[in-house]
Design a protein around this motif. Structure first.
Motif, PDB file in Angstrom:
ATOM      1  N   ILE A 243     -23.899 -13.091   3.503  1.00  0.00           N
ATOM      2  CA  ILE A 243     -23.039 -13.221   4.686  1.00  0.00           C
ATOM      3  C   ILE A 243     -23.334 -12.076   5.659  1.00  0.00           C
ATOM      4  N   GLU A 244     -23.570 -10.895   5.141  1.00  0.00           N
ATOM      5  CA  GLU A 244     -23.836  -9.766   6.043  1.00  0.00           C
ATOM      6  C   GLU A 244     -25.092 -10.010   6.878  1.00  0.00           C
ATOM      7  N   GLY A 245     -26.133 -10.547   6.250  1.00  0.00           N
ATOM      8  CA  GLY A 245     -27.356 -10.876   6.994  1.00  0.00           C
ATOM      9  C   GLY A 245     -27.095 -11.969   8.023  1.00  0.00           C
ATOM     10  N   ARG A 246     -26.294 -12.950   7.643  1.00  0.00           N
ATOM     11  CA  ARG A 246     -25.970 -14.031   8.582  1.00  0.00           C
ATOM     12  C   ARG A 246     -25.156 -13.508   9.760  1.00  0.00           C
ATOM     13  N   LEU A 247     -24.285 -12.546   9.490  1.00  0.00           N
ATOM     14  CA  LEU A 247     -23.503 -11.943  10.586  1.00  0.00           C
ATOM     15  C   LEU A 247     -24.443 -11.274  11.581  1.00  0.00           C
ATOM     16  N   THR A 248     -25.501 -10.636  11.075  1.00  0.00           N
ATOM     17  CA  THR A 248     -26.476  -9.991  11.965  1.00  0.00           C
ATOM     18  C   THR A 248     -27.200 -11.041  12.808  1.00  0.00           C
ATOM     19  N   LEU A 249     -27.585 -12.151  12.197  1.00  0.00           N
ATOM     20  CA  LEU A 249     -28.249 -13.228  12.951  1.00  0.00           C
ATOM     21  C   LEU A 249     -27.365 -13.700  14.092  1.00  0.00           C
ATOM     22  N   CYS A 250     -26.131 -14.082  13.723  1.00  0.00           N
ATOM     23  CA  CYS A 250     -25.239 -14.664  14.727  1.00  0.00           C
ATOM     24  C   CYS A 250     -24.852 -13.638  15.782  1.00  0.00           C
ATOM     25  N   ASN A 251     -24.756 -12.385  15.365  1.00  0.00           N
ATOM     26  CA  ASN A 251     -24.422 -11.303  16.289  1.00  0.00           C
ATOM     27  C   ASN A 251     -25.351 -11.312  17.497  1.00  0.00           C
ATOM     28  N   MET A 252     -26.652 -11.431  17.227  1.00  0.00           N
ATOM     29  CA  MET A 252     -27.617 -11.298  18.321  1.00  0.00           C
ATOM     30  C   MET A 252     -27.917 -12.621  19.025  1.00  0.00           C
ATOM     31  N   SER A 253     -27.207 -13.700  18.662  1.00  0.00           N
ATOM     32  CA  SER A 253     -27.378 -14.966  19.387  1.00  0.00           C
ATOM     33  C   SER A 253     -27.126 -14.763  20.875  1.00  0.00           C
ATOM     34  N   ILE A 254     -26.129 -13.954  21.171  1.00  0.00           N
ATOM     35  CA  ILE A 254     -25.767 -13.723  22.576  1.00  0.00           C
ATOM     36  C   ILE A 254     -26.910 -13.049  23.336  1.00  0.00           C
ATOM     37  N   GLU A 255     -27.757 -12.312  22.642  1.00  0.00           N
ATOM     38  CA  GLU A 255     -28.892 -11.656  23.321  1.00  0.00           C
ATOM     39  C   GLU A 255     -29.977 -12.656  23.707  1.00  0.00           C
ATOM     40  N   ALA A 256     -29.872 -13.883  23.169  1.00  0.00           N
ATOM     41  CA  ALA A 256     -30.750 -14.957  23.621  1.00  0.00           C
ATOM     42  C   ALA A 256     -29.977 -15.861  24.585  1.00  0.00           C
TER      43      ALA A 256
ATOM     44  N   THR B  24     -23.860  -5.060  14.869  1.00  0.00           N
ATOM     45  CA  THR B  24     -25.081  -5.723  14.405  1.00  0.00           C
ATOM     46  C   THR B  24     -25.447  -5.252  13.000  1.00  0.00           C
ATOM     47  N   ASN B  25     -25.389  -3.957  12.789  1.00  0.00           N
ATOM     48  CA  ASN B  25     -25.938  -3.352  11.568  1.00  0.00           C
ATOM     49  C   ASN B  25     -25.147  -2.131  11.118  1.00  0.00           C
ATOM     50  N   SER B  26     -23.929  -2.334  10.658  1.00  0.00           N
ATOM     51  CA  SER B  26     -23.155  -1.180  10.190  1.00  0.00           C
ATOM     52  C   SER B  26     -22.347  -1.537   8.960  1.00  0.00           C
ATOM     53  N   ARG B  27     -22.705  -2.657   8.324  1.00  0.00           N
ATOM     54  CA  ARG B  27     -21.985  -3.086   7.126  1.00  0.00           C
ATOM     55  C   ARG B  27     -22.622  -2.417   5.901  1.00  0.00           C
ATOM     56  N   ILE B  28     -22.000  -2.635   4.750  1.00  0.00           N
ATOM     57  CA  ILE B  28     -22.411  -1.871   3.574  1.00  0.00           C
ATOM     58  C   ILE B  28     -23.879  -2.117   3.212  1.00  0.00           C
TER      59      ILE B  28
ATOM     60  N   ARG C 270     -34.960   9.591  23.798  1.00  0.00           N
ATOM     61  CA  ARG C 270     -35.437   8.365  23.168  1.00  0.00           C
ATOM     62  C   ARG C 270     -34.728   8.210  21.822  1.00  0.00           C
ATOM     63  N   CYS C 271     -34.130   7.022  21.626  1.00  0.00           N
ATOM     64  CA  CYS C 271     -33.312   6.806  20.436  1.00  0.00           C
ATOM     65  C   CYS C 271     -33.732   5.529  19.712  1.00  0.00           C
ATOM     66  N   ALA C 272     -33.903   5.631  18.401  1.00  0.00           N
ATOM     67  CA  ALA C 272     -34.034   4.417  17.588  1.00  0.00           C
ATOM     68  C   ALA C 272     -32.626   4.027  17.202  1.00  0.00           C
ATOM     69  N   SER C 273     -32.248   2.781  17.526  1.00  0.00           N
ATOM     70  CA  SER C 273     -30.861   2.386  17.368  1.00  0.00           C
ATOM     71  C   SER C 273     -30.759   1.033  16.669  1.00  0.00           C
ATOM     72  N   THR C 274     -29.780   0.909  15.777  1.00  0.00           N
ATOM     73  CA  THR C 274     -29.603  -0.372  15.079  1.00  0.00           C
ATOM     74  C   THR C 274     -28.675  -1.301  15.854  1.00  0.00           C
ATOM     75  N   SER C 275     -28.324  -0.945  17.095  1.00  0.00           N
ATOM     76  CA  SER C 275     -27.416  -1.775  17.873  1.00  0.00           C
ATOM     77  C   SER C 275     -28.174  -2.969  18.457  1.00  0.00           C
ATOM     78  N   ASN C 276     -27.595  -3.586  19.456  1.00  0.00           N
ATOM     79  CA  ASN C 276     -28.115  -4.875  19.915  1.00  0.00           C
ATOM     80  C   ASN C 276     -28.630  -4.885  21.338  1.00  0.00           C
ATOM     81  N   ARG C 277     -28.377  -3.816  22.086  1.00  0.00           N
ATOM     82  CA  ARG C 277     -28.762  -3.839  23.509  1.00  0.00           C
ATOM     83  C   ARG C 277     -29.532  -2.587  23.886  1.00  0.00           C
ATOM     84  N   ASN C 278     -30.705  -2.814  24.481  1.00  0.00           N
ATOM     85  CA  ASN C 278     -31.537  -1.710  24.955  1.00  0.00           C
ATOM     86  C   ASN C 278     -31.507  -1.637  26.478  1.00  0.00           C
ATOM     87  N   PHE C 279     -30.425  -2.119  27.074  1.00  0.00           N
ATOM     88  CA  PHE C 279     -30.311  -2.153  28.531  1.00  0.00           C
ATOM     89  C   PHE C 279     -30.439  -0.755  29.141  1.00  0.00           C
TER      90      PHE C 279
END
Ligand code: SF4
Lengths: 474, 204
Positions: free
Chosen positions: A219-232, A354-358, A427-436
Motif C-alpha cells: 500500500i505504501e508503494g501504491r500511495l507513492t504512485l497515486c501521489n504523483m498522478s497529479i504531476e502528470a 510522496t516518500n515519508s512513510r515507514i 542544490r538539493c536531492a529531495s524525495t518530494s514531488n515538485r522540482n518547480f
C-alpha cells in the motif's frame, strides 16, 4: 447502480455511480462526498462560511490536521519559524473548534501530513469519495477510493453541503508489468511515467494503475504512485482494492469494525474494473526498462535515469519545449551533456507525502551502511506515528548516528512554507514531488529522487547510482 | 461571484510551459489575508531579478501592461498545487480571462469559481496570437462568453470558446454555487440517509 448492470464498468465508474446524487441537465454530477480532509490553508473556506452565516454541515465527516505550516523542531505553535506562521497554526485550531471538526493538531500523536495520516487512521477506505484542498489528495486513491484535490471555494462548498458538482473524468489505465530491478521503487516508476507522457499528459483523466507490478506493491508503494498522478496532470490516481488493501485497512481506527468487516470486504471486492471495461486511454510501462530516476529540470517530466546525461534542449521537438528546457537548465545551473551521477549537492531532504512513510525510511536506512552524511541532510517523517515507529525500530538512532537531522513530522521542505527552506542556488536531492522554480525556497535547485537515492546522496555528497557496488554506494 | 460576460482588452503574453501555481504566487504569501489583496504577489518571484527589482524584460512589467485584463499563456498553465491564491492573485491584479492551450485542472475549476475565465484555444492559434502580438503589442482580443467566441486581432479570426454548459451558465450569471446547491437539499438528505445507514462507520 445507474448504468445497466451488464455494462462493464471501471473502478472509477462504479464508485462514481454509487455517489451520484443527481446529474444536472447540463452535464456535471452532484457527487456525495464521504470525507473532507482539511489543513491550515482552509482559512479562506472558513472565512467564506462565516460570511454566509453557515457552519460545517457534517462535522463528523470532516477531519482536520495541521501539516503545511508546522515546525519540525518542536510541537507548539511557539516553535514556528515566525509569528505569522504561528498564527496560521492557531487560526487553524480556532477554526476547527468553531466548526466542531475533529482535528489532529500539532501536539496530537495522530498528527502528520494529511495524505499520510488519512490512510493511517483508516479515514481513507476503498469505495469512498474523499476530497482535500490539496492537489496531492490523489495519493489516497491508492486504497481504491475516488480522492482528489480541490480549491478553497470547492472546499467551502463541501463544508456547507457535503457535495460537489463534478464532471466525470475520462479514465487512463496505466499498466505496469514485469519485474522492477533492484533499487527501482514506485517513485522511479512515476518519474519514468511522467517523463514518458509529460507533465500535462494525463490532463482530464483519472489514472487507474494496473498490472503485475502494481499488484505486487505494498500500500505504501501504491500511495507513492497515486501521489504523483497529479504531476502528470491527473487529478485522480487509483488502484483497485485487493487483499493487500484489506489487510492494510483492517483494525484502523475509523475503518469498519470487526462485526462490519465481512460485509464491507464483500462490497469492496466488487469494485475492481470489470473485464472488458472501456478505458479512454491505455499506457503500458515495462518494469524492466525503468532505472532509478533523477530530475534535471524544473518540471517532474524532466526526469532521466541516474546514469543518464542532462539533455540538450536543442533536441526537443517543439519550440516551446526547447525554450522551457533552456530556462530550466539556466535555473538549475546545468549544461547539456553533463552526467547527473556525481553532481555535487548541498542538501538532502527525505520527507513529504510522496516518500515519508515507514518503508521509505527503511529503504533510506538500508543505504547508509555505517557511513556518515557528508552534507546537511534532514529526515522529516510523514506522521508522528511513522516517527514513533521509526524510533521503535531503531531507524531514528541509525539516522542520528549517521549525522542526519531527525525532525518532527510535517510538510517541511516540500513546500518550504513552514520556514524549512533550501537557500538560493543550493542544490538539493529531495524525495518530494515538485522540482518547480522556487518550490523549496527562492532560487533553490531541486532534484527529485527516491528515498534510497536520497540517502545514498547524503553519504556521498553527490547524485549517486545506487545500483553500483551491489546496491551499496561507491 | 462576479459574472463574466464579455471582455475586450490588450493581451499580456506570459512565457513558459507548465507555469505552475508556485510561479503565479510563491507559497510564502499564502498566509496573507485576502482583504489586503493578492495582486501584489502575482508572479512575484519571476517578475523580479535576483536582486529583487522589477525585471523590465518580464512582460507584465512593460509599459501598457498594467491596463491589460487578458493573459495569453502556454501549455499546462496553473499546474501544481491546488492553492486558490493563484487565482486570487490574478483576479486581484485585475485579470479577467486567461487564454492558453491547456490548464491545470484544479486551477481551471478555481478560476471559474472566482469569475476568472480560462479559455482553451488550440496550440496553433495560441502560437499565431503570440507571434502577432510580438509585432502588434496593442492588438485587442475580445472574449465574448455570451456568444461563446473569441475574436482575435489582425486576420486571426474568430474562434469558439469550448466550455461545459454548466460552468458557462454559472459564470455568465455570476451564480453562487452554494446557494444553488441548497435548492437540492432534499435530494442530498435522502441520499445521505441511505448512505450513512449502509456505511455506519462514516458517521462515527
Ligand atoms: S508534503 Fe508537500 S505535497 Fe504533500 S501535502 Fe505537504 S506540501 Fe503538499
Amino acid at each position: 447502480m445507474k448504468a445497466a448492470l451488464d455494462t462493464p464498468r471501471t473502478l472509477l465508474g462504479k464508485i462514481w455511480d454509487e455517489h451520484e446524487i443527481l446529474r444536472h441537465p447540463s452535464g456535471p454530477s452532484l457527487l456525495y462526498i464521504d470525507r473532507d480532509m482539511i489543513h491550515e490553508g482552509s482559512f479562506h473556506a472558513f472565512a467564506d462560511l462565516k460570511a454566509r452565516g453557515l457552519k460545517p454541515r457534517r462535522p463528523k465527516q470532516i477531519f482536520g490536521v495541521a501539516d503545511h505550516y508546522v515546525p519540525t523542531r518542536g510541537r507548539t505553535a511557539q516553535d514556528a519559524a515566525t509569528p505569522a506562521i504561528a498564527r496560521m497554526i492557531e487560526t487553524f485550531d480556532e477554526n476547527m473548534q468553531w466548526g466542531g471538526v475533529r482535528h489532529f493538531s500539532l501536539s496530537d500523536r495522530r498528527q502528520g501530513i494529511v495524505h499520510v495520516v488519512a490512510p493511517e487512521q483508516g479515514i481513507t477506505l476503498p469505495g469512498l469519495t474523499l476530497v482535500c484542498s490539496d492537489s496531492h489528495t490523489s495519493t489516497q486513491g491508492a486504497l481504491g477510493s475516488i480522492a482528489f484535490g480541490i480549491g478553497q471555494s470547492e472546499n467551502a462548498h463541501v463544508l456547507a453541503t457535503q457535495t460537489l458538482w463534478q464532471l466525470r473524468p475520462k479514465v487512463m489505465r496505466v499498466t505496469i508489468d514485469g519485474v522492477l530491478a533492484e533499487g527501482v521503487t514506485a517513485k522511479d516508476v512515476m518519474l519514468a511515467l511522467i517523463a514518458k507522457i509529460g507533465a500535462a499528459g494525463a490532463g482530464g483523466y483519472a489514472i487507474e494503475f494496473a498490472g503485475s507490478v502494481v499488484r505486487g506493491l505494498s500500500i505504501e508503494g501504491r500511495l507513492t504512485l497515486c501521489n504523483m498522478s497529479i504531476e502528470a496532470a491527473a487529478r485522480f490516481g487509483m488502484v483497485a482494492p485487493d487483499d493487500t488493501t484489506f489487510a492494510y485497512v483492517r483494525g484502523r481506527h475509523y475503518a469498519p469494525s470487526e462485526q462490519e468487516w465481512e460485509g464491507a470486504v464483500a462490497y469492496w471486492r466488487t469494485l475492481a474494473s470489470d473485464e472488458g471495461a472501456y478505458f479512454d486511454r491505455e499506457v503500458h510501462l515495462d518494469a524492466a526498462e525503468i532505472a532509478p530516476m533523477v530530475t534535471w529540470g524544473t518540471s517532474p517530466e524532466d526526469a532521466v535515469a541516474i546514469d543518464g546525461l542532462v539533455p540538450d534542449p536543442a533536441r526537443f521537438d517543439s519550440a516551446d519545449r526547447r525554450k522551457s528546457a533552456q530556462k530550466s537548465l539556466d535555473y538549475m545551473g546545468l549544461k547539456p551533456g553533463m552526467a547527473l551521477q556525481g553532481l555535487a549537492l548541498d542538501k538532502v531532504f527525505i520527507g513529504s507525502c510522496t516518500n515519508s512513510r515507514i518503508e521509505d525510511l527503511r529503504s533510506a536506512a538500508a543505504m547508509i551502511k555505517g557511513r556518515k552524511a557528508v552534507i546537511p541532510s534532514i529526515i522529516v517523517p510523514g506522521s508522528t506515528q511513522v516517527r514513533e515507529q521509526a524510533e521503535a525500530e531503531g531507524l531514528a538512532a541509525l539516522f542520528r548516528d549517521a549525522g542526519f537531522e531527525w525532525r518532527e513530522s510535517g510538510c517541511s521542505m516540500c513546500a518550504a512554507i513552514n520556514g524549512d527552506v533550501i537557500g538560493p542556488g543550493e542544490r538539493c536531492a529531495s524525495t518530494s514531488n515538485r522540482n518547480f522554480v522556487g518550490r523549496q525556497g527562492p532560487g533553490a535547485r531541486t532534484h527529485l529522487v527516491s528515498p534510497a537515492m536520497a540517502a545514498a546522496a547524503a553519504v556521498t555528497g553527490c547524485l549517486t547510482d545506487i545500483r553500483r557496488n551491489g546496491g551499496g554506494v561507491a | 461571484m462576479r459574472a463574466f460576460v464579455r471582455e475586450a482588452s490588450k493581451v499580456v503574453v506570459i512565457p513558459g510551459m507548465n507555469c505552475d501555481t508556485d510561479q503565479i504566487i510563491p507559497g510564502r504569501f499564502l498566509k496573507s489575508d485576502r482583504a489586503q489583496g493578492y495582486g501584489q504577489y502575482l508572479f512575484h518571484d519571476i517578475r523580479r531579478t535576483s536582486a529583487g527589482a522589477l525585471d523590465e524584460a518580464f512582460p507584465l512589467n512593460q509599459a501598457g501592461a498594467e491596463t491589460a485584463t487578458i493573459l495569453l499563456v502556454e501549455d499546462n498553465f496553473g499546474c501544481g498545487s491546488s492553492r486558490e491564491g493563484a487565482v486570487y492573485a490574478l483576479v486581484d491584479h485585475g485579470i479577467r480571462a486567461v487564454i492558453g492551450p491547456s490548464f491545470g485542472d484544479i486551477f481551471y475549476n478555481n478560476a471559474l469559481k472566482n469569475g476568472l475565465l480560462p479559455v482553451r484555444l488550440p496550440s496553433e492559434i495560441c502560437h499565431s496570437l503570440a507571434t502577432h502580438l510580438a509585432h502588434a503589442k496593442d492588438g485587442e482580443v475580445v472574449v465574448d462568453l455570451q456568444a461563446a467566441e473569441v475574436v482575435l486581432p489582425g486576420n486571426l479570426g474568430t474562434h469558439p470558446v469550448v466550455i461545459d454548459a454548466f460552468a458557462r451558465d454559472c459564470i455568465l450569471r455570476g451564480l453562487d454555487e452554494i446557494d444553488m446547491t441548497f435548492t437540492f437539499m432534499e435530494h442530498i438528505q435522502d441520499f445521505e440517509a441511505k448512505r450513512l445507514a449502509s456505511h455506519p462507520w462514516l458517521d462515527r
